[in-house]
Design a protein around this motif. Structure first.
Motif, PDB file in Angstrom:
ATOM      1  N   MET A   1      24.849  28.651  23.231  1.00  0.00           N
ATOM      2  CA  MET A   1      24.315  28.387  24.546  1.00  0.00           C
ATOM      3  C   MET A   1      23.668  29.666  25.044  1.00  0.00           C
ATOM      4  SD  MET A   1      26.185  26.911  27.935  1.00  0.00           S
ATOM      5  CE  MET A   1      27.327  28.234  28.129  1.00  0.00           C
ATOM      6  N   PHE A   2      22.617  29.504  25.823  1.00  0.00           N
ATOM      7  CA  PHE A   2      21.858  30.651  26.301  1.00  0.00           C
ATOM      8  C   PHE A   2      21.549  30.513  27.789  1.00  0.00           C
ATOM      9  CE2 PHE A   2      20.803  29.888  21.893  1.00  0.00           C
ATOM     10  CZ  PHE A   2      20.947  31.134  21.317  1.00  0.00           C
ATOM     11  N   GLY A  47      13.318  32.867  37.968  1.00  0.00           N
ATOM     12  CA  GLY A  47      14.033  31.649  37.621  1.00  0.00           C
ATOM     13  C   GLY A  47      15.094  31.888  36.568  1.00  0.00           C
ATOM     14  N   ALA A  48      15.907  30.856  36.356  1.00  0.00           N
ATOM     15  CA  ALA A  48      16.953  30.908  35.337  1.00  0.00           C
ATOM     16  C   ALA A  48      17.018  29.552  34.651  1.00  0.00           C
ATOM     17  CB  ALA A  48      18.299  31.259  35.958  1.00  0.00           C
ATOM     18  N   LEU A  49      17.296  29.579  33.368  1.00  0.00           N
ATOM     19  CA  LEU A  49      17.368  28.378  32.546  1.00  0.00           C
ATOM     20  C   LEU A  49      18.668  28.392  31.766  1.00  0.00           C
ATOM     21  CD1 LEU A  49      13.900  28.909  30.824  1.00  0.00           C
ATOM     22  CD2 LEU A  49      14.291  27.643  32.935  1.00  0.00           C
ATOM     23  N   LEU A  50      19.248  27.232  31.565  1.00  0.00           N
ATOM     24  CA  LEU A  50      20.390  27.075  30.677  1.00  0.00           C
ATOM     25  C   LEU A  50      19.892  26.285  29.475  1.00  0.00           C
ATOM     26  CD1 LEU A  50      23.432  27.449  30.181  1.00  0.00           C
ATOM     27  CD2 LEU A  50      23.785  25.276  31.351  1.00  0.00           C
ATOM     28  N   ALA A  51      20.007  26.872  28.289  1.00  0.00           N
ATOM     29  CA  ALA A  51      19.516  26.245  27.063  1.00  0.00           C
ATOM     30  C   ALA A  51      20.678  26.025  26.104  1.00  0.00           C
ATOM     31  CB  ALA A  51      18.451  27.122  26.404  1.00  0.00           C
ATOM     32  N   HIS A  52      20.582  24.933  25.345  1.00  0.00           N
ATOM     33  CA  HIS A  52      21.668  24.561  24.435  1.00  0.00           C
ATOM     34  C   HIS A  52      21.077  23.784  23.259  1.00  0.00           C
ATOM     35  CE1 HIS A  52      25.638  23.354  23.133  1.00  0.00           C
ATOM     36  NE2 HIS A  52      25.290  22.082  23.191  1.00  0.00           N
ATOM     37  N   ILE A  81      25.646  33.067  25.072  1.00  0.00           N
ATOM     38  CA  ILE A  81      27.035  32.866  25.477  1.00  0.00           C
ATOM     39  C   ILE A  81      27.735  32.058  24.392  1.00  0.00           C
ATOM     40  CG2 ILE A  81      28.567  31.813  27.189  1.00  0.00           C
ATOM     41  CD1 ILE A  81      26.273  32.116  29.210  1.00  0.00           C
ATOM     42  N   ALA A  82      28.911  32.514  23.977  1.00  0.00           N
ATOM     43  CA  ALA A  82      29.753  31.761  23.050  1.00  0.00           C
ATOM     44  C   ALA A  82      30.833  31.075  23.881  1.00  0.00           C
ATOM     45  CB  ALA A  82      30.373  32.690  22.009  1.00  0.00           C
ATOM     46  N   PHE A  92      30.725  19.147  26.016  1.00  0.00           N
ATOM     47  CA  PHE A  92      29.707  19.102  24.972  1.00  0.00           C
ATOM     48  C   PHE A  92      29.143  20.501  24.670  1.00  0.00           C
ATOM     49  CE2 PHE A  92      27.308  18.897  28.854  1.00  0.00           C
ATOM     50  CZ  PHE A  92      26.121  19.587  28.591  1.00  0.00           C
ATOM     51  N   LEU A  93      29.295  21.443  25.588  1.00  0.00           N
ATOM     52  CA  LEU A  93      28.810  22.803  25.360  1.00  0.00           C
ATOM     53  C   LEU A  93      29.694  23.578  24.394  1.00  0.00           C
ATOM     54  CD1 LEU A  93      27.838  23.760  29.011  1.00  0.00           C
ATOM     55  CD2 LEU A  93      26.289  23.169  27.132  1.00  0.00           C
ATOM     56  N   LEU A  94      30.867  23.074  24.099  1.00  0.00           N
ATOM     57  CA  LEU A  94      31.800  23.779  23.226  1.00  0.00           C
ATOM     58  C   LEU A  94      31.520  23.544  21.746  1.00  0.00           C
ATOM     59  CD1 LEU A  94      35.076  23.164  25.249  1.00  0.00           C
ATOM     60  CD2 LEU A  94      33.652  25.228  25.213  1.00  0.00           C
ATOM     61  N   ASP A  95      30.619  22.632  21.440  1.00  0.00           N
ATOM     62  CA  ASP A  95      30.296  22.335  20.029  1.00  0.00           C
ATOM     63  C   ASP A  95      29.517  23.438  19.382  1.00  0.00           C
ATOM     64  OD1 ASP A  95      31.539  19.901  20.389  1.00  0.00           O
ATOM     65  OD2 ASP A  95      29.697  18.898  20.962  1.00  0.00           O
TER      66      ASP A  95
END
Length: 95
Positions: A1-2, A47-52, A81-82, A92-95
């Motif tokens: 995740m970023f 701005g800020a983005l959450l990418a996965h 980010i780990a 779902f972000l933990l995969d």
């Protein structure tokens, strides 16, 4: 995740002319399932983005294609980010 931080540079004045293209770039990221969240840094700092679900190399390439980044309107910083723990709604972000 970023987390991607897009901080305005001295070239911020060009933001208005590139806003439609920047928004199209954001929408493509959402449509592709890469961008999960997009928002503004306050107060008016960028701005800020959450990418996965994308590799660092692919995200780097995608961010370089942002018209704001390409024109130097913003400087991009990508933080990886780990994830270790999450609320059940974000599991779902933990995969």
């Amino acid at each position: 995740m970023f987390v991607v931080l897009l901080r305005f540079s001295d070239n911020k004045a060009r933001a208005a002319e590139l806003m439609a293209a920047h928004n199209a770039w954001i929408q493509q990221g959402i449509d592709d399932g890469v961008l999960l969240l997009v928002g503004s840094l306050q107060p008016a700092a960028g701005g800020a983005l959450l990418a996965h679900g994308v590799s660092r190399a692919d995200l780097d390439a995608r961010v370089r294609q942002d018209p704001f980044v390409d024109a130097g309107v913003v400087r991009a910083e990508i933080l990886e980010i780990a994830p270790k723990r999450a609320d059940a709604r974000l599991s779902f972000l933990l995969d």
